[in-house]
Design a protein around this motif. Structure first.
Motif, PDB file in Angstrom:
ATOM      1  N   GLY A   9      48.854  28.589  34.615  1.00 27.77           N
ATOM      2  CA  GLY A   9      49.292  29.454  35.700  1.00 27.77           C
ATOM      3  C   GLY A   9      50.239  28.741  36.643  1.00 27.77           C
ATOM      4  N   GLU A  64      52.911  29.964  33.015  1.00 27.07           N
ATOM      5  CA  GLU A  64      52.404  31.290  33.316  1.00 27.07           C
ATOM      6  C   GLU A  64      52.227  32.110  32.039  1.00 27.07           C
ATOM      7  OE1 GLU A  64      54.586  34.206  35.244  1.00 27.07           O
ATOM      8  OE2 GLU A  64      52.857  34.838  36.428  1.00 27.07           O
ATOM      9  N   SER A 117      48.715  32.402  31.295  1.00 26.93           N
ATOM     10  CA  SER A 117      47.820  32.785  32.392  1.00 26.93           C
ATOM     11  C   SER A 117      46.784  33.819  31.968  1.00 26.93           C
ATOM     12  CB  SER A 117      48.620  33.301  33.590  1.00 26.93           C
ATOM     13  OG  SER A 117      49.442  34.383  33.193  1.00 26.93           O
ATOM     14  N   PRO A 158      53.894  37.870  40.080  1.00 25.18           N
ATOM     15  CA  PRO A 158      53.025  36.744  39.677  1.00 25.18           C
ATOM     16  C   PRO A 158      51.559  36.953  40.073  1.00 25.18           C
ATOM     17  CG  PRO A 158      54.972  35.976  40.873  1.00 25.18           C
ATOM     18  CD  PRO A 158      54.939  37.462  41.016  1.00 25.18           C
ATOM     19  N   GLN A 159      51.317  37.883  41.002  1.00 20.50           N
ATOM     20  CA  GLN A 159      49.936  38.129  41.435  1.00 20.50           C
ATOM     21  C   GLN A 159      49.302  39.275  40.656  1.00 20.50           C
ATOM     22  OE1 GLN A 159      49.459  37.893  45.872  1.00 20.50           O
ATOM     23  NE2 GLN A 159      51.680  37.844  45.866  1.00 20.50           N
ATOM     24  N   SER A 192      48.057  38.972  34.513  1.00 22.94           N
ATOM     25  CA  SER A 192      48.542  37.778  33.816  1.00 22.94           C
ATOM     26  C   SER A 192      49.790  38.176  33.045  1.00 22.94           C
ATOM     27  CB  SER A 192      47.478  37.336  32.808  1.00 22.94           C
ATOM     28  OG  SER A 192      47.280  38.394  31.859  1.00 22.94           O
ATOM     29  N   ARG A 227      42.339  34.064  42.241  1.00 21.97           N
ATOM     30  CA  ARG A 227      43.746  34.054  42.616  1.00 21.97           C
ATOM     31  C   ARG A 227      44.605  34.742  41.558  1.00 21.97           C
ATOM     32  NH1 ARG A 227      46.698  28.625  44.439  1.00 21.97           N
ATOM     33  NH2 ARG A 227      48.809  29.402  44.608  1.00 21.97           N
ATOM     34  N   TYR A 228      44.239  34.564  40.289  1.00 22.33           N
ATOM     35  CA  TYR A 228      45.016  35.182  39.214  1.00 22.33           C
ATOM     36  C   TYR A 228      44.132  36.092  38.385  1.00 22.33           C
ATOM     37  CZ  TYR A 228      48.537  31.830  40.471  1.00 22.33           C
ATOM     38  OH  TYR A 228      49.450  31.110  41.183  1.00 22.33           O
ATOM     39  N   ASP A 229      44.781  37.056  37.752  1.00 23.31           N
ATOM     40  CA  ASP A 229      44.111  37.931  36.796  1.00 23.31           C
ATOM     41  C   ASP A 229      42.914  38.652  37.409  1.00 23.31           C
ATOM     42  OD1 ASP A 229      44.008  39.214  34.453  1.00 23.31           O
ATOM     43  OD2 ASP A 229      43.407  37.519  33.229  1.00 23.31           O
TER      44      ASP A 229
END
Ligand SMILES: Cc1cc2nc3c(=O)[nH]c(=O)nc-3n(C[C@H](O)[C@H](O)[C@H](O)COP(=O)(O)OP(=O)(O)OC[C@H]3O[C@@H](n4cnc5c(N)ncnc54)[C@H](O)[C@@H]3O)c2cc1C
Ligand code: FES
Ligand code: FES
Length: 501
Positions: free
Chosen positions: A157, A168, A171, A310-311, A314, A400-402
């Motif tokens: 990521g 990424e 991710s 990006p947020q 993924s 924070r991700y996915d």
């Protein structure tokens, strides 16, 4: 409509018929039932990437791009006429693909459950058009980015290798046992594809055409219309049909909630829903373009979306997910909606009576309800230009991700000198639909962009919407997040104060 002859998918270069496959069967189950058991089911909801495969999709120009997708989410029927490459098709134990070789050499696989998925996501990035070694100056920046985020860099990521590999790309892939460092090392060690690499060569040819598809089974029918007129006629005859684009929401419904539809209409390859045009007054984005295609096609023209993408889930999910699908779910925590509200975008609906435009602010009428009539579909969204120069997208989620937002705040402000001339703020997760923070907008407009104005408006923002307690967050937490969002934007946009001596 005139369906194609015999529904068939080209897998690893060999045509395999879809005859006898139920329309609700996922591509993952279908591949595994044909003996291609490399791709695994880890979660069946797009979270782990163990099921990733590569699909030949239209490239930015006229060529083809190898695109990694979650095969657990897409119906096998939607791949009729398409080309798929699985981990088995990339290499063999005797003749490993460069991605497989680097993963093996650098200890990037232990139990191996996640590995075929990593291999496919990594191979898609390996073949990405535009991936090229960084020059020296860019290399320093990339190295710094990884060093600065040293702790985080152990997860996919972050960062970009000197070989231009964007981490990424991984991710959407999880590994439970190896640890991400060797996987990252393998990714950053990848060379350019060899001159005689057939998958690299495939990129210069036209992508597979979208086949008209009809597949019937016990659960119902899957139909891919030939064009928009065909789709509208079909929807007119069957207003209860389920429209499916990237299937990143529908696939979860099918797998985890047992949803089935008498008729599924596949929209994802309809040319009329896949155009992106940039005009002097408006940017129009086709509803069935994947978010990755939108991101690359816009090339930074809508900075607020660049902050959002990006947020959003993924790379694997964004390779499938569409704007039409985000509007179609009507979820109050969909991330695109607050941004589209701040951008004052319009939704273009199309049906038997032609196109009509509705402001995103007027589109939703209640929880998962909208003004879209049963015989209409979303064709595009239109974003007026010029755009407000100050934008931000604050997404608060458990990960924070996915992850899905607990609260999302999108800002688009026009600050002239020190005065806020215009403010548009979209909120997600604080009401039954995404909403504009109109009182906060009024508290900002015409006032100086100062810390006093910001704190006064932050108090107003805290009172917008009707947040609820749920498993993601409490109402009090959501209000607190709203209250901190404007001061955070102010800090992001104000020149950093030198520490006083
Ligand atoms: C692991 C994971 C992470 C996710 N993370 C996020 C996230 O961070 N933020 C977020 O907002 N969402 C997230 N989602 C949800 C999902 O990816 C988005 O809502 C996405 O935009 C849906 O697009 P799609 O094309 O895949 O929709 P589909 O699944 O194809 O369709 C969804 C719904 O929209 C309707 N629909 C599709 N296209 C149209 C159209 N053109 N006109 C009318 N109706 C239409 C369908 O009938 C269906 O009801 C996530 C999903 C998963 C599985
Ligand atoms: S099985 Fe986990 S993402 Fe598909
Ligand atoms: S190698 Fe075991 S889960 Fe990744």
């Amino acid at each position: 409509m005139t369906p194609g002859l015999r529904p068939e998918v080209t897998v690893n270069g060999v045509g395999i018929g879809l005859d006898g496959t139920d329309p609700a069967t996922t591509a993952l189950d279908w591949l595994r039932s044909r003996g291609l058991t490399g791709a695994k089911e880890g979660c069946a909801e797009g979270e782990c990437g163990a099921c990733a495969v590569m699909v030949a999709r239209p490239g930015a120009d006229s060529g083809t791009e190898w695109t990694a997708l979650n095969s657990c989410l897409v119906p096998a029927a939607s791949l009729d006429g398409q080309e798929v490459v699985t981990a088995e098709g990339l290499g063999t134990p005797e003749r490993l693909h460069p991605v497989q070789r680097e993963l093996a050499r650098r200890g990037g696989s232990q139990c191996g459950f996640c590995t075929p998925g990593f291999v496919c996501s990594m191979a898609a990035e390996y073949y990405r058009d535009g991936r090229q070694p960084l020059d020296e100056s860019a290399r320093d920046v990339a190295d710094d980015a990884v060093d600065d985020a040293a702790d985080e860099a152990r997860e996919p990521g972050h960062g970009c290798g000197a070989n231009g590999f964007e981490l990424e790309a991984l991710s959407g892939n999880l590994c439970r046992c190896t640890g991400y460092r060797p996987i990252r090392d393998a990714a950053f060690a990848l060379p350019e594809p060899a001159a005689d690499d057939p998958l690299a060569a495939r990129r210069t040819e036209a992508p597979p055409r979208a086949a008209a598809t009809l597949l019937e089974g016990d659960s119902g029918r899957y139909v891919r219309p030939v064009d928009l007129a065909d789709a509208i006629a079909l929807l007119g005859e069957h207003p209860g049909a389920v429209l499916v684009a990237g299937s990143t929401d529908w696939g979860v419904e099918v797998n985890l909630r047992g949803a089935r539809a008498a008729l599924v209409i596949g929209l994802d390859r309809l040319a009329e829903l896949r155009a992106l045009s940039v005009g002097n007054d408006v940017i129009e984005i086709g509803a069935a373009l994947s978010l990755t295609e939108v991101e690359r096609g816009l090339a930074g023209r809508i900075p607020l979306l660049d902050k959002l993408f990006p947020q959003f889930a993924s790379r694997l999910i964004r390779n499938g997910a569409t704007i039409g699908g985000n509007l179609g779910t009507g979820s109050p925590i969909g991330d695109l909606l607050p941004a589209l509200l701040a951008l004052e975008a319009d939704v273009v609906l199309t049906g038997p009576r032609g196109d009509r435009e509705v402001a995103v602010a007027d589109y939703f009428t209640g929880y998962r309800r909208s003004v879209r009539r049963p015989d209409e579909l979303v064709r595009a969204v239109r974003v007026p230009v010029p755009l407000a120069p100050v934008t931000a997208f604050h997404k608060i989620a458990k990960r924070r991700y996915d992850d899905i937002s607990s609260v999302a705040v999108a800002f688009a402000l026009d600050i002239d000198g020190d005065v806020v001339r215009r403010a548009r703020i979209g909120l997600g997760g604080v009401a039954a639909t995404s909403v504009r923070a109109r009182q906060t907008e009024a508290a900002l407009e015409g006032r100086p962009w100062t810390v006093e104005t910001v704190h006064a408006a932050a108090d107003v923002l805290q009172g917008e919407g009707t947040p609820l307690d749920d498993h993601r967050a409490s109402a009090a937490y959501r209000r607190a997040v709203l209250g901190t969002s404007l001061p955070r934007l102010y800090a992001e946009t104000s020149p950093r104060q030198e520490a006083s001596a």
